[in-house]
Write a protein that holds these residues in place. Structure first.
Motif, PDB file in Angstrom:
ATOM      1  N   MET A  64     -17.436 -30.713 -17.402  1.00 69.04           N
ATOM      2  CA  MET A  64     -16.369 -31.497 -18.020  1.00 69.04           C
ATOM      3  C   MET A  64     -15.174 -31.611 -17.061  1.00 69.04           C
ATOM      4  N   GLU A  65     -14.770 -30.455 -16.507  1.00 70.68           N
ATOM      5  CA  GLU A  65     -13.650 -30.492 -15.551  1.00 70.68           C
ATOM      6  C   GLU A  65     -14.061 -31.240 -14.280  1.00 70.68           C
ATOM      7  N   ARG A  66     -15.369 -31.129 -13.966  1.00 71.08           N
ATOM      8  CA  ARG A  66     -15.882 -31.840 -12.800  1.00 71.08           C
ATOM      9  C   ARG A  66     -15.696 -33.355 -12.976  1.00 71.08           C
ATOM     10  N   LEU A  67     -15.943 -33.837 -14.190  1.00 66.08           N
ATOM     11  CA  LEU A  67     -15.767 -35.269 -14.454  1.00 66.08           C
ATOM     12  C   LEU A  67     -14.300 -35.660 -14.294  1.00 66.08           C
ATOM     13  N   ARG A  68     -13.410 -34.785 -14.794  1.00 65.54           N
ATOM     14  CA  ARG A  68     -11.978 -35.066 -14.672  1.00 65.54           C
ATOM     15  C   ARG A  68     -11.567 -35.152 -13.192  1.00 65.54           C
ATOM     16  N   THR A  69     -12.070 -34.196 -12.406  1.00 69.22           N
ATOM     17  CA  THR A  69     -11.732 -34.177 -10.979  1.00 69.22           C
ATOM     18  C   THR A  69     -12.259 -35.428 -10.285  1.00 69.22           C
ATOM     19  N   LEU A  70     -13.527 -35.761 -10.616  1.00 73.33           N
ATOM     20  CA  LEU A  70     -14.122 -36.967 -10.029  1.00 73.33           C
ATOM     21  C   LEU A  70     -13.288 -38.199 -10.354  1.00 73.33           C
ATOM     22  N   LEU A  71     -12.919 -38.304 -11.617  1.00 72.61           N
ATOM     23  CA  LEU A  71     -12.143 -39.474 -12.049  1.00 72.61           C
ATOM     24  C   LEU A  71     -10.824 -39.566 -11.289  1.00 72.61           C
ATOM     25  N   THR A  72     -10.166 -38.413 -11.130  1.00 71.30           N
ATOM     26  CA  THR A  72      -8.898 -38.413 -10.392  1.00 71.30           C
ATOM     27  C   THR A  72      -9.115 -38.885  -8.957  1.00 71.30           C
ATOM     28  N   SER A  73     -10.224 -38.438  -8.371  1.00 69.52           N
ATOM     29  CA  SER A  73     -10.456 -38.751  -6.961  1.00 69.52           C
ATOM     30  C   SER A  73     -10.781 -40.234  -6.715  1.00 69.52           C
ATOM     31  N   ILE A  74     -11.290 -40.919  -7.730  1.00 69.37           N
ATOM     32  CA  ILE A  74     -11.641 -42.327  -7.493  1.00 69.37           C
ATOM     33  C   ILE A  74     -10.593 -43.292  -8.033  1.00 69.37           C
ATOM     34  N   ASN A  75      -9.539 -42.777  -8.591  1.00 72.01           N
ATOM     35  CA  ASN A  75      -8.499 -43.641  -9.170  1.00 72.01           C
ATOM     36  C   ASN A  75      -7.996 -44.663  -8.153  1.00 72.01           C
ATOM     37  N   GLY A  76      -7.940 -45.919  -8.569  1.00 69.67           N
ATOM     38  CA  GLY A  76      -7.399 -46.969  -7.703  1.00 69.67           C
ATOM     39  C   GLY A  76      -8.390 -47.503  -6.682  1.00 69.67           C
ATOM     40  N   LYS A  77      -9.541 -46.838  -6.558  1.00 67.87           N
ATOM     41  CA  LYS A  77     -10.545 -47.325  -5.600  1.00 67.87           C
ATOM     42  C   LYS A  77     -11.269 -48.562  -6.150  1.00 67.87           C
ATOM     43  N   GLY A  78     -12.085 -49.185  -5.307  1.00 68.76           N
ATOM     44  CA  GLY A  78     -12.884 -50.327  -5.731  1.00 68.76           C
ATOM     45  C   GLY A  78     -13.855 -49.900  -6.831  1.00 68.76           C
ATOM     46  N   TYR A  79     -14.248 -50.846  -7.661  1.00 65.13           N
ATOM     47  CA  TYR A  79     -15.037 -50.554  -8.868  1.00 65.13           C
ATOM     48  C   TYR A  79     -16.314 -49.776  -8.578  1.00 65.13           C
ATOM     49  N   LYS A  80     -16.932 -50.084  -7.412  1.00 62.66           N
ATOM     50  CA  LYS A  80     -18.217 -49.461  -7.066  1.00 62.66           C
ATOM     51  C   LYS A  80     -18.145 -47.935  -7.037  1.00 62.66           C
ATOM     52  N   TYR A 117     -22.580 -33.946 -17.882  1.00 66.03           N
ATOM     53  CA  TYR A 117     -21.390 -33.100 -17.991  1.00 66.03           C
ATOM     54  C   TYR A 117     -21.395 -32.398 -19.331  1.00 66.03           C
ATOM     55  N   GLN A 118     -21.173 -31.090 -19.303  1.00 63.77           N
ATOM     56  CA  GLN A 118     -21.146 -30.340 -20.562  1.00 63.77           C
ATOM     57  C   GLN A 118     -19.737 -30.362 -21.135  1.00 63.77           C
ATOM     58  N   PHE A 119     -19.607 -30.904 -22.326  1.00 66.61           N
ATOM     59  CA  PHE A 119     -18.323 -30.898 -23.017  1.00 66.61           C
ATOM     60  C   PHE A 119     -18.350 -29.805 -24.071  1.00 66.61           C
ATOM     61  N   ASP A 120     -17.237 -29.620 -24.706  1.00 68.49           N
ATOM     62  CA  ASP A 120     -17.153 -28.651 -25.780  1.00 68.49           C
ATOM     63  C   ASP A 120     -17.928 -29.197 -26.979  1.00 68.49           C
ATOM     64  N   GLY A 121     -19.152 -28.718 -27.189  1.00 76.85           N
ATOM     65  CA  GLY A 121     -19.910 -29.153 -28.359  1.00 76.85           C
ATOM     66  C   GLY A 121     -20.846 -30.333 -28.143  1.00 76.85           C
ATOM     67  N   ILE A 178     -11.148 -42.544 -22.725  1.00 77.34           N
ATOM     68  CA  ILE A 178     -12.442 -42.762 -23.392  1.00 77.34           C
ATOM     69  C   ILE A 178     -13.258 -41.473 -23.417  1.00 77.34           C
ATOM     70  N   PHE A 179     -13.395 -40.859 -22.231  1.00 78.49           N
ATOM     71  CA  PHE A 179     -14.288 -39.697 -22.138  1.00 78.49           C
ATOM     72  C   PHE A 179     -13.716 -38.433 -22.778  1.00 78.49           C
ATOM     73  N   PHE A 180     -12.400 -38.258 -22.702  1.00 77.00           N
ATOM     74  CA  PHE A 180     -11.853 -36.977 -23.142  1.00 77.00           C
ATOM     75  C   PHE A 180     -11.162 -37.018 -24.499  1.00 77.00           C
ATOM     76  N   PRO A 240     -15.179 -37.533 -27.708  1.00 77.74           N
ATOM     77  CA  PRO A 240     -15.249 -36.276 -28.474  1.00 77.74           C
ATOM     78  C   PRO A 240     -14.905 -36.481 -29.955  1.00 77.74           C
ATOM     79  N   ASN A 241     -13.954 -37.362 -30.243  1.00 81.09           N
ATOM     80  CA  ASN A 241     -13.640 -37.628 -31.651  1.00 81.09           C
ATOM     81  C   ASN A 241     -14.820 -38.275 -32.364  1.00 81.09           C
ATOM     82  N   ILE A 242     -15.476 -39.185 -31.676  1.00 84.45           N
ATOM     83  CA  ILE A 242     -16.636 -39.857 -32.272  1.00 84.45           C
ATOM     84  C   ILE A 242     -17.737 -38.846 -32.581  1.00 84.45           C
TER      85      ILE A 242
END
Ligand code: ADP
Ligand code: MG
Length: 560
Positions: free
Chosen positions: A1-17, A26-30, A147-149, A153-155
């Motif tokens: 889960m934190e890995r996804l957050r880190t990945l997302l931060t690292s690609i922010n502003g980059k090209g869509y690809k 990714y394992q989330f809580d539950g 969406i992801f965090f 999870p609410n859904i």
């Protein structure tokens, strides 16, 4: 889960690809989130994800999936619960194109076998699509994080947790489906072809809205002489109209509800959701609506039982055309239905070719038998039942000729139902004429085998090109198949499956048997046993199970 957050931060502003880097689990809580496929740009088909929870996390009581039908109804209910949670939790628009769009495929008023949500003993898995957010084709991680965090999870918490669902509603959903399935299974041994329970609501909101008519709908009540009471596993005793095997007519004035009743019977092959109004309207699982369908292609069908002596001696025992007429198309539709083991035909005068259905005395005197290629259905319908055990329900308000070939005559009068069999039969004796004898009917059961070459799914550079453009149009290789008048096909997921199924049949079964029917049956059986997922190399959640008849209908409509 934190890995996804880190990945997302690292690609922010980059090209869509750069979103492609998110592929993985990714394992989330539950729950576990898997990003299976990442879209190429913000306007393309949204990305595909799966949400998984263990059975413990879902905590569904065992009796909710203790049989095939219960499991299917539970899957349907849970997928609908996700769709409801999506509507309340998803903000939606989060940038250009499909940014922020989240979806799960669910059925309309029917409960269909689908692969959007699957249950097994160890877990529940839901397949959704997510439009990954972009601004000017650049990644906006903040929006994706929401969406992801937050949203997902609410859904999950709202829909994939038994404790948080409406248990009474859930139970009713399952028990209702189980009752419908049971009722349909009982029909044959009771010598019935259909059953319409009292208090059913048949009319729909509109021709394009399958939900029940809200105001002034007259509930169905069975006339005493046609009523029977059956006992269902959950609902207990239900009274309703039993339609027996044989030939049944639905008569009555225009706009009195005849077609509405027949339409409910057409859909009676499916189980309906509680509140639909047709939960206890069931018909024989092999019931096929047959209609005129001019312009359709016909390939190698023996329609000689209905049509022979065409101008220029065209052979109708292997009839092919790219452009059928009203009568030849209706004849082909009937023969195809029989080739695929239909035991009940449903016919509405509104969608029939008049010259196929009837020919009155005067016309028979004017146009001699030798000059008329058509043996009207009127002259075959009894034979179909007597010699082939095939029943028919016909809506016929315009001609009394059918009285003498009918077993039961049901009248619709201002949406109320009456049994007018005796009266209708007494009128025959007065007129005292009988349908002209004909040569005995033969059904050529060797449904034409489509050679595998015709079922090639390649188009241009693509080895496999199969796509549903709406419920009605299937693109299959070079072909565009028009399914607009295959009326019991109801869901685009079924259309997609039909496309994949044709390919699956061509690859695995076409060479094993000379009979299209036998080959398709084997293919369908394998899909039913192993699940819709075997049809696709990728994990998708957009398929719904069609019947044999609708798969066959698509093959029969291929143009050469
Ligand atoms: P027919 O085939 O006899 O001409 P239809 O079945 O097309 O008649 O019905 C005519 C209209 O009446 C449709 O708009 C339909 O929605 C409506 N209708 C049918 N059954 C009912 C009912 N039980 N209660 C109220 N309206 C109905
Ligand atoms: Mg009508």
């Amino acid at each position: 889960m934190e890995r996804l957050r880190t990945l997302l931060t690292s690609i922010n502003g980059k090209g869509y690809k750069a979103y492609k880097e998110l592929k993985g689990s990714y394992q989330f809580d539950g729950f576990r989130l898997t990003i299976d496929h990442v879209q190429g740009d913000p306007f393309a088909q949204p990305s595909r994800i799966t949400l998984q929870r263990t059975s413990e996390e879902l905590s569904l009581p065992a009796e909710f999936y203790s049989s095939k039908i219960r499991k299917l109804a539970s899957e349907d209910f849970l997928a609908r619960a996700i769709a409801i949670a999506i509507r309340s939790e998803i903000k939606g628009h989060r940038g250009i194109g499909k940014s922020g769009e989240v979806r799960i495929e669910t059925s309309g008023q029917q409960i269909l076998g689908r692969n959007a949500l699957l249950l097994d003993d160890t877990c529940v898995e839901a397949r959704l699509t997510v439009g990954l957010p972009a601004a000017g084709r650049r990644i906006v991680s903040k929006e994706a994080e929401a969406i992801f965090f937050q949203e997902l999870p609410n859904i999950v918490a709202q829909s994939l947790c038994f404790e948080h669902l409406d248990k009474e509603q859930f139970k009713q959903h399952i028990e209702s489906a189980e009752d419908q399935e049971y009722l349909r299974d009982q029909l044959r041994q009771l010598n019935l072809v259909a059953f319409v329970a009292d208090h059913s609501l048949l009319p729909r909101q509109s021709g394009i809205d399958d939900r029940p008519l809200q105001n002034n709908a007259v509930p169905f009540i069975a006339p005493e002489s046609l009523a029977c009471t059956l006992t269902l596993p959950n609902r207990g005793k239900v009274r309703g109209m039993a339609i027996s095997q044989g030939v049944s007519l639905i008569v009555g004035g225009g706009f009195h509800g005849k077609s509405t009743l027949l339409h409910a019977l057409e859909r009676g092959i499916y189980n309906h959701i509680p509140g639909d109004g047709r939960e206890l309207v069931v018909s024989d699982a092999s019931a096929v609506k047959v209609r005129a369908e001019d312009n359709r292609a016909v390939s190698n069908i023996d329609i000689s039982a209905f049509i022979d002596r065409l101008p220029f001696d065209r052979d109708t025992s292997r009839f092919s055309t790219e452009n059928a007429s009203g009568s030849t198309s209706q004849a082909a539709n009937i023969v195809e239905a029989l080739n695929h083991d239909a035991t009940l035909l449903l016919i509405d005068e509104d969608t029939s070719a008049t010259n196929f259905m009837i020919r009155d005395d005067r016309m028979q005197q004017l146009v001699s038998r030798e000059k008329e290629p058509i043996t009207p259905f009127l002259h075959r319908v009894r034979e179909l039942y007597r010699d082939f055990d095939i029943s028919t329900v016909i809506v016929m308000g315009g001609s009394g000729d059918y009285f003498e070939v009918s077993d039961t005559v049901i009248m619709m009068d201002a949406y109320k139902t009456a049994d007018v069999t005796l009266k209708a039969h007494s009128l025959i004796e007065k007129a005292n004429h009988h349908p002209k004898p004909e040569l005995p009917m033969m059904i050529n059961h060797a449904a034409p085998h489509r050679c595998v070459g015709q079922l090639n799914p390649a188009r241009g550079k693509k080895e496999i090109y199969i796509e549903a453009r709406g419920v009605d149009t299937l693109l299959y290789g070079q072909h565009e198949i028009d399914l607009g008048r295959v009326e019991q096909l109801i869901d685009i997921g079924q259309t997609r499956t039909i496309g994949l199924m044709i390919h699956f049949y061509a690859k695995n079964y076409a060479h094993k048997t000379n009979s299209l029917n036998a080959g398709l049956k084997m293919a369908l059986k394998e899909v039913e046993e192993k699940g819709l997922d075997i049809l696709s190399p990728w994990k998708i959640g957009t398929l719904a199970l069609p019947r044999l008849h609708e798969v066959a209908a698509a093959i029969h409509r291929l143009r050469s």
